[in-house]
Design a protein around this motif. Sequence first.
Motif, PDB file in Angstrom:
ATOM      1  N   VAL A   1      43.189  52.461  48.031  1.00 23.07           N
ATOM      2  CA  VAL A   1      44.474  52.581  47.331  1.00 23.07           C
ATOM      3  C   VAL A   1      45.499  51.638  47.951  1.00 23.07           C
ATOM      4  CG1 VAL A   1      46.379  54.138  46.807  1.00 23.07           C
ATOM      5  CG2 VAL A   1      44.019  54.947  46.612  1.00 23.07           C
ATOM      6  N   LEU A   2      45.579  51.604  49.268  1.00 24.53           N
ATOM      7  CA  LEU A   2      46.556  50.750  49.936  1.00 24.53           C
ATOM      8  C   LEU A   2      46.226  49.266  49.780  1.00 24.53           C
ATOM      9  CD1 LEU A   2      47.072  52.812  53.224  1.00 24.53           C
ATOM     10  CD2 LEU A   2      48.645  52.611  51.293  1.00 24.53           C
TER      11      LEU A   2
ATOM     12  N   TYR B   1      51.631  56.454  45.785  1.00 26.22           N
ATOM     13  CA  TYR B   1      53.042  56.170  45.515  1.00 26.22           C
ATOM     14  C   TYR B   1      53.492  54.912  46.262  1.00 26.22           C
ATOM     15  CZ  TYR B   1      54.160  60.401  42.879  1.00 26.22           C
ATOM     16  OH  TYR B   1      54.236  61.364  41.902  1.00 26.22           O
ATOM     17  N   TYR B   2      53.032  54.744  47.484  1.00 21.23           N
ATOM     18  CA  TYR B   2      53.391  53.543  48.236  1.00 21.23           C
ATOM     19  C   TYR B   2      52.832  52.299  47.550  1.00 21.23           C
ATOM     20  CZ  TYR B   2      53.424  49.993  51.870  1.00 21.23           C
ATOM     21  OH  TYR B   2      53.620  48.818  52.559  1.00 21.23           O
TER      22      TYR B   2
ATOM     23  N   SER C   1      62.069  54.795  43.711  1.00 22.51           N
ATOM     24  CA  SER C   1      61.628  56.176  43.501  1.00 22.51           C
ATOM     25  C   SER C   1      60.187  56.383  44.001  1.00 22.51           C
ATOM     26  CB  SER C   1      61.729  56.533  42.018  1.00 22.51           C
ATOM     27  OG  SER C   1      60.843  55.736  41.240  1.00 22.51           O
ATOM     28  N   SER C   2      59.350  55.380  43.834  1.00 24.24           N
ATOM     29  CA  SER C   2      57.967  55.495  44.307  1.00 24.24           C
ATOM     30  C   SER C   2      57.931  55.591  45.827  1.00 24.24           C
ATOM     31  CB  SER C   2      57.134  54.295  43.843  1.00 24.24           C
ATOM     32  OG  SER C   2      57.058  54.253  42.433  1.00 24.24           O
ATOM     33  N   PHE C   3      58.731  54.743  46.510  1.00 22.66           N
ATOM     34  CA  PHE C   3      58.750  54.794  47.977  1.00 22.66           C
ATOM     35  C   PHE C   3      59.298  56.125  48.482  1.00 22.66           C
ATOM     36  CE2 PHE C   3      59.021  49.950  47.886  1.00 22.66           C
ATOM     37  CZ  PHE C   3      57.675  49.812  48.171  1.00 22.66           C
ATOM     38  N   GLU C   4      60.323  56.625  47.809  1.00 24.31           N
ATOM     39  CA  GLU C   4      60.914  57.892  48.238  1.00 24.31           C
ATOM     40  C   GLU C   4      59.916  59.041  48.054  1.00 24.31           C
ATOM     41  OE1 GLU C   4      64.460  57.991  45.932  1.00 24.31           O
ATOM     42  OE2 GLU C   4      65.622  56.784  47.363  1.00 24.31           O
ATOM     43  N   ARG C   5      59.121  59.002  46.987  1.00 23.19           N
ATOM     44  CA  ARG C   5      58.104  60.034  46.807  1.00 23.19           C
ATOM     45  C   ARG C   5      56.981  59.883  47.834  1.00 23.19           C
ATOM     46  NH1 ARG C   5      57.217  61.563  40.465  1.00 23.19           N
ATOM     47  NH2 ARG C   5      59.397  62.061  40.005  1.00 23.19           N
ATOM     48  N   ALA C   6      56.687  58.651  48.191  1.00 21.66           N
ATOM     49  CA  ALA C   6      55.684  58.444  49.248  1.00 21.66           C
ATOM     50  C   ALA C   6      56.140  59.096  50.542  1.00 21.66           C
ATOM     51  CB  ALA C   6      55.441  56.954  49.449  1.00 21.66           C
ATOM     52  N   LEU C   7      57.464  58.944  50.871  1.00 21.36           N
ATOM     53  CA  LEU C   7      57.994  59.598  52.073  1.00 21.36           C
ATOM     54  C   LEU C   7      57.960  61.116  51.934  1.00 21.36           C
ATOM     55  CD1 LEU C   7      61.070  57.329  52.893  1.00 21.36           C
ATOM     56  CD2 LEU C   7      58.934  57.507  54.174  1.00 21.36           C
ATOM     57  N   LYS C   8      58.162  61.595  50.738  1.00 24.22           N
ATOM     58  CA  LYS C   8      58.197  63.035  50.504  1.00 24.22           C
ATOM     59  C   LYS C   8      56.808  63.653  50.726  1.00 24.22           C
ATOM     60  CE  LYS C   8      58.914  66.422  46.817  1.00 24.22           C
ATOM     61  NZ  LYS C   8      59.285  66.610  45.377  1.00 24.22           N
ATOM     62  N   TYR C   9      55.770  62.987  50.235  1.00 27.67           N
ATOM     63  CA  TYR C   9      54.423  63.557  50.295  1.00 27.67           C
ATOM     64  C   TYR C   9      53.638  63.142  51.534  1.00 27.67           C
ATOM     65  CZ  TYR C   9      55.170  64.934  45.430  1.00 27.67           C
ATOM     66  OH  TYR C   9      55.656  65.493  44.280  1.00 27.67           O
ATOM     67  N   ALA C  10      54.149  62.175  52.287  1.00 24.69           N
ATOM     68  CA  ALA C  10      53.396  61.706  53.458  1.00 24.69           C
ATOM     69  C   ALA C  10      53.361  62.775  54.534  1.00 24.69           C
ATOM     70  CB  ALA C  10      54.023  60.425  54.008  1.00 24.69           C
TER      71      ALA C  10
END
Length: 396
Positions: free
Chosen positions: A295-296, A328-329, A346-355
């Motif tokens: 994915v990354l 998301y990242y 928004s994608s980066f912020e969700r990545a921080l939320k779920y990480a």
Amino acid sequence: MRLLFWVAVLFGGAVGLALFTQFNHSNVVLFYPPYRVELSLNLALALLLLVFFVVWTVLSTVRHLSEMPRRAAAYRERSRMNKAQAALRESIENLFAGRFARAERAAREAQSWEAQAQTAALVGARAAHRMQEIERRDAWMAQVTDPEREQARLVSMAELLVDARDADGALETIAQLQAQGGRQIHVQRIALRAHQHLKNWSEVLRLARSLEKRNALHPVLALRLKQMACEAMLEERRHDAEALSAFWRTLSADERRAARIAEPAARYFAALGRQDEARRIIEDALKVNWDSRLVLRYPDCARAGQALPQIQQAEKWLNEHPADADLYYALGVLCLGEQLWGKAQSSFERALKYADRNHQGRLRVRTHLALARLFEETERPEEAQRHYRESAMLAA
């Protein structure tokens, strides 16, 4: 039942003999001039039986006396054989128990019987090898000269050489064995270890496939060996797009979809400017095996200004993996490349939320750095500085 039968026969014979002697009135007359001897038939028969018994006893005694030297020699040979066999059993048991010095001594005693001397030499060689006595090991092996034990000697020597990390010597020994027609699975395992030591990855891959097909390797070990070989062979071809493509086509579908193989392959194809091939590799692998490394790596498969198909694919994956921080990242990186600032943020912020704070610390650092660059591009220096500080604190 058998005893009863012979008792009946004995009694019947006794009765018959008694009746015969009772009603037998015959005489036997012997003439030897000037002598004349007259005997009853019963006495004559008794004397003949006695003479037969005496002659038989004398002859048996003479025969036993004449055979005594041979029997004594046979007894000594049996005694030596029994002691040698006991010593060989003791040697093998000590070898398996890790008492290598005792095993070697017992193997030397077991050689007192010629028939098993070379078998004992094989055991002694293994015991000497375990004690790192290379010269003694070779001396033991030199005693194995019987053509019928040649295969056992070669297989044992190859295994011991691999164990001593003499991979070249092991492969040379295996070549001698294969010249004689030996193709055992165990020999292939030894060859696999030797090629692994020498980093002959093409042979490692071939042997791992062959042994896996025969169920001679644990599936996990076979997969790991194939992954190691493929990673090394991909790295060797990372600067040649044609060689890389040719090798990739030789891999099976299962091998292509393994994350440890697909990820470096996609990385090398992307570095050579073949983003479309890299994208197909990752998408095909993710259909079977969802893996964060793949994915990354997905944003590297996008061409500058042509990332919309990847963005659409990432959004489809989000329907199946709505809480995947790595996805998301990756989506944020793709949107950042296309200058879709709002969607990227928004994608980066969700990545921080779920990480996961414990297991995805590096992802959080990278996400804060990506947000910092985004805010620099959109001329928001204060927010960019805040994310730079966050990434520095997490990295520390």
